[in-house]
Every structure is written in C-alpha cells, then in structure tokens.
Design a protein around this motif. Sequence first.
Motif, PDB file in Angstrom:
ATOM      1  N   SER A   1       0.858   4.035   9.256  1.00  0.00           N
ATOM      2  CA  SER A   1       1.105   4.792   8.026  1.00  0.00           C
ATOM      3  C   SER A   1       2.365   5.641   8.141  1.00  0.00           C
ATOM      4  CB  SER A   1      -0.098   5.668   7.684  1.00  0.00           C
ATOM      5  OG  SER A   1      -0.413   6.528   8.758  1.00  0.00           O
ATOM      6  N   ASN A   2       2.751   6.223   7.010  1.00  0.00           N
ATOM      7  CA  ASN A   2       3.993   6.983   6.853  1.00  0.00           C
ATOM      8  C   ASN A   2       5.217   6.104   7.117  1.00  0.00           C
ATOM      9  OD1 ASN A   2       5.309   9.388   6.100  1.00  0.00           O
ATOM     10  ND2 ASN A   2       5.686   9.933   8.238  1.00  0.00           N
ATOM     11  N   THR A   3       5.138   4.852   6.712  1.00  0.00           N
ATOM     12  CA  THR A   3       6.252   3.938   6.957  1.00  0.00           C
ATOM     13  C   THR A   3       7.487   4.293   6.143  1.00  0.00           C
ATOM     14  OG1 THR A   3       5.446   2.388   5.271  1.00  0.00           O
ATOM     15  CG2 THR A   3       4.701   2.044   7.537  1.00  0.00           C
ATOM     16  N   GLN A   4       7.354   5.128   5.092  1.00  0.00           N
ATOM     17  CA  GLN A   4       8.521   5.550   4.322  1.00  0.00           C
ATOM     18  C   GLN A   4       9.505   6.356   5.170  1.00  0.00           C
ATOM     19  OE1 GLN A   4       7.017   8.009   1.168  1.00  0.00           O
ATOM     20  NE2 GLN A   4       6.567   9.753   2.502  1.00  0.00           N
ATOM     21  N   ALA A   5       9.040   6.832   6.347  1.00  0.00           N
ATOM     22  CA  ALA A   5       9.891   7.646   7.222  1.00  0.00           C
ATOM     23  C   ALA A   5      10.634   6.823   8.266  1.00  0.00           C
ATOM     24  CB  ALA A   5       9.043   8.713   7.918  1.00  0.00           C
TER      25      ALA A   5
ATOM     26  N   VAL B   1       0.860  -1.183   0.000  1.00  0.00           N
ATOM     27  CA  VAL B   1       0.000   0.000   0.000  1.00  0.00           C
ATOM     28  C   VAL B   1       0.896   1.233   0.000  1.00  0.00           C
ATOM     29  CG1 VAL B   1      -1.840   1.221   1.197  1.00  0.00           C
ATOM     30  CG2 VAL B   1      -1.729  -1.285   1.320  1.00  0.00           C
ATOM     31  N   ASP B   2       0.752   2.100  -1.013  1.00  0.00           N
ATOM     32  CA  ASP B   2       1.628   3.263  -1.109  1.00  0.00           C
ATOM     33  C   ASP B   2       0.952   4.555  -0.669  1.00  0.00           C
ATOM     34  OD1 ASP B   2      -0.096   3.663  -3.214  1.00  0.00           O
ATOM     35  OD2 ASP B   2       1.433   3.540  -4.784  1.00  0.00           O
ATOM     36  N   THR B   3      -0.304   4.491  -0.226  1.00  0.00           N
ATOM     37  CA  THR B   3      -0.977   5.702   0.239  1.00  0.00           C
ATOM     38  C   THR B   3      -0.486   6.091   1.629  1.00  0.00           C
ATOM     39  OG1 THR B   3      -2.795   4.369   1.128  1.00  0.00           O
ATOM     40  CG2 THR B   3      -3.037   5.219  -1.114  1.00  0.00           C
ATOM     41  N   LEU B   4      -0.675   7.372   1.968  1.00  0.00           N
ATOM     42  CA  LEU B   4      -0.302   7.924   3.270  1.00  0.00           C
ATOM     43  C   LEU B   4       1.167   7.655   3.594  1.00  0.00           C
ATOM     44  CD1 LEU B   4      -3.486   7.001   5.346  1.00  0.00           C
ATOM     45  CD2 LEU B   4      -2.929   9.184   4.259  1.00  0.00           C
TER      46      LEU B   4
END
Length: 618
Positions: free
Chosen positions: A366-370, A335-338
Amino acid sequence: MKTRLLIAVVGMAFATCALGASPTTLKLQKGGTTVPTTAPVGGAPLTSLELDPAMTAGDADSGDGDELGVQPVVNRTIAHGHAGSNRMGNARRAKSNPQLLGGFDGLNFHDQRYANGGNQFSVEPPDQGLCAGNGFVMESVNDVLAIYDRSGNELVGPVDLNTFYGYPAAINRTTGAYGPSITDPSCYYDAGTQRWFQVVLTLDRIGTTSSLAGTNHLDIAVSQTADPTGAWNIYSLPVQNNGTQGTPDHGCTGGFCLGDYPHIGADAHAIFLTTNEFSLFGPGFYGAQIYAISKQALASGAASPNVVLFNGGDPSVPAPAFTVWPAISSGGQYVDTLGGTEYLLSSDAVFYDSGTSNTIWLWSVSNTQAIDTAPTTLVLGVSPLTVQQYAVPSSLARQKPGSAPLRDCFALTGCAPTYLGYPNIVYPTPRPMAVNDSRMQQVSYANGKLWGTLDTDVLLADGSHGSGINYFVVNPNSGGVSANGTLALPDANLTYGAAAVTQSGRGVIAFTVVGPNDHPSAGYASLDAKLGAGDVHMAAAGAGPWDGFTGIPYLAGDRPRWGDYGAAAADGNTIWTASEYIAQTCTLAEYLTAPLFQCGGTRGALGNWATRISAIGL
C-alpha cells in the motif's frame, strides 16, 4: 531442507497485517533501446550443443526439495511431499464452444530452436507470457516472442529474446561462444499508460563460456508507445542480492542468490515483479522477493526509476513467501485505498510434508502513490485466508497413445546412437508428463475482486491420482472468499491454469487437458464470482502425444517437463488465452526424412511442444 513451519496469526480481525520489515530502496538503470525484428529461421537440424549445459541439471518444477542442491537450477521447487486427495473430478465436457471467437497456433518448439539462424538451444517447457491490447496480441515463450494482430496475422516474429534484449546469440554455432542465458518471460499491457511491459530472468556467463558468473538480473522492456512493434526501452535490475551492484546481501549459500520465476503485476502507480529467491550455487530457499517500480517513470523512459524491494524471507514476515503472484489489472481498474494498493496471492502446501493445506495468503503493498517521492513509505501486509483443502499433485499425467518419434528413436537399435548420439533406452508407451505443483498461478484484479488458480491433486474415476485446478475469487477488502472450488474431469488432468477477468467480473480459466483419452489439448472454462467454474471446453484438441527431451536421463534428468505456466489476458470483453498443447504428429519414418527431425517444419529433434492462442468472448 527442513519443513518450514507457519507462524499463526491469532485473533486478528481481517485486514492485511502491516509488517515491520523495512523496504530496501534501489535505482533501476536504463540501458539501450530495441525494436522487435523478425530473425531468420534455419540452421542445422541437430548439433552437439542442443542443450544449455548450465541450465539442464535438476530443473524440477514438481519434484521434491531434495534436488535443490543441484547447480544451477531454474524453476526450483520446495515441495516436501505429495498427498492423496479424496476429491473426484466431476466437471462436464462441454458439447460445443459457443464463446470461442477464434484462435490460432502461436509459437512452437521449431520456432524456438531455429530462430536467429538456429543459434538457439533446444528448450522446454515454453513458459508462456501473453498480453493483449490496442489491437495487438503479444506472446513470449522460452526463448522467442511474436506479435500478432487480433486476427492472428503474425506482424513480427519469431524474435529470439537474446537479440531483443541486445545480447549476443544464446549460442554462436560458428564460434561456440555463449551469450547470456534468458528464461521465464512474462508480459503485460497496461491500459492506464498504454505501454507494454515484458520481463525475463537473465543469467550472466563467465566471458563467452557456458559457466555462469553468478550475477543475474531481471531485464525489463517497456514500449515507447502503445504499438509493441515499435521501439522499446530496456532496463536491468540486479537480483543476485549479495551486496554487489547495489543489491542487499541476503546471505545465499555460494555467494549468489537467484531471482527465479519472475512474474509481473501492476496497480495505478507501480509495476510489481516478484521472484522466488534461491541460492544459485548451493542449496537453500530464501523467500519470495517483491519489487515495486515506478510505473510512470518506466512509461516515460526515465533514466533511473525508483525501486522498492520487500524481502519475503525476512524473519518479521509471518507467512511462507513462495510464488507470491502479483495481480494484473483489467482495463485500468486499480485499488485507490490506502494511497494506492497492489494485491498478491500465494499458497503454502509445498511447505508441508503432508503436501496439503487449507490456507492461501493475501498480500498487499500500500501507499504506492509515494513510489516517486517517498519510496520508503510503501507498506507490506499479509493475512491468511481459509479455503477448500488443496494438495500438491501426486503423480504424472498419463497420455493418450500416439506416434512419438523421439521416444521411438531411443527405443530402436541403432537409431539413437546413430542420429542423436545417445545410447538406447526403452520407455513404456506413452511417456507420462509432469503437471504443476500447487504454487499460485496467474492472479487478476477485476470488479473489486482477486481471481487466482493453482494445481491440486484429485482422484480420477479409475482410482488413480491426477491434477485439477483449484480456483479462488477473493474480496480483498473483507477477506471473504466468494467462490472457491476444484475444476476437474473424471478422466483427464487439467493443469497450469491461468485466469483472466473482464472489468465486469466475467472470467475464463485456461489450461492444458491431458489424459489416457486426450493428447495434450488447449482447454478453458468460464469463471464466475458466484457460480464458480463452468464446463470444460476444448479450444484446440491435441494432435498427438508430447514427445520432448526432458525426463530422458541422458539429456535432462528425470522430470518430463510441461508448463511451467500458462497465460490469459483481458482485452475489453474478450479474454485471450495461451495454453501449451501439441499441434502436430509424425511417424519415425517422417522424423528421419530430410530435413532430419523437423517433420516438415513442425517440430525439432528434441521436442514438439506448441502453443494455442484463443479469443473467448464474454
């Protein structure tokens, strides 16, 4: 323990509600490296140290919360009550297995007990972890692993988990020295990084004695390449959560929390590990814990990957956080949202005296890219979903009669005292065995949906209570439930379901089938987002009844254990399943023939569980 009341979420448009609980940031420490190496199998057929004395009391996965104070306990439950169901089993038994591509017997009790030269304890249930990819299939159970090719050829194994993680043997039968106690293995192959991940719960001892030190940790093994037979890096994450070793202090009774029942999930950026947090040395449940760990850092072998911890027991969390199971991804779908989102599911019937509920909980991080740059900005959310009523199963599973030499030895005058060292006890035949409570089981994310299962109480055709499998297919964006029903047979129990799904959204539920007409067998059914579950197929029929040591008061309390979870994994258009079943049968005379208790190498003195690994084409 008093029944925990849910906090109603009123007037909320669907979206997982962001919570005020601030995450705790931790650093994961890298240890050594390991290579899975087949250990010698052998050792005496029975010793005075068959069971780990620190791990046998009060180990209840389907009992009542009254036993939570027994120390120490693994796989604790918080079930308050059981409720009868008016739902009848109405699934059909399939007449053929057109989708079954093949299968083979995986690890069994004999492998577990006699691995590492016999320097192992007798352990049940197996607690299966299965993962598949890149031409390999890996199975982990309590407390051994094996690696196979897709044809079922064993490439490595059995490998005892103490040796794999770099510890001394579980029990050195020459010196009597104890190694750390390892339990609850799970594994996952991540297509995005082409790495294998395995996790276990490890409990430290006081020196080499059997007494537990209180410190416990999740040991995480990460392959260095896409080949699981090669080298792995080892990481350790302390989970006693009492303020020591960099952990937060959650105030668990007795000074140490326990990170019980760990399971693994993943999104594009993070590996997720969840636990049920109990007090190790006293009563009390403190809420599920959700750990997010930088996946790229783990895959690259970094020295100290970032870890973010969300405490499900925090008062700001408006949901009962128990067995919050993170989703595994099929074939690299995320999932690439949020800013990147991981979804998780949990159930709540175990919190009620009625033992029933029509709510499951959708969690998100969410915001796992951080996770690598700003870990404190990850956000936890949760929302309720209304589903078909489910119930904590209210009875044990009856078995088809058959030869059960351990049971027969206990009943025969002179046999148990002479050979096993215990007094006689007579059981009705055959002995019943436990089913699961209604905790959420394996969760998958595929084709934009979440897929999960849990055990539920059902009525059988003869009017008795049994166990079926409630399944859910959820759209996490809208909160819509596209498929929700109960898979149940009128004449048998279905238990410990595990669902896996291909990228195109075609799924399989794997489970154990057991009843008056069925020895414990490996079963499966198709799962579709619109049509729900299909007919019940048998991947492998059981050869005889379960005949294990749990449930015998002299040995391991009154819970006749089975489970505690199955496993399934998608690999392209193939679903691999691992279900506990019984692969052998032997008579008391064969049981007492040299080498004693092994029935030709098919079982051990105190157990006969086995596992079946199956490939199902979709």
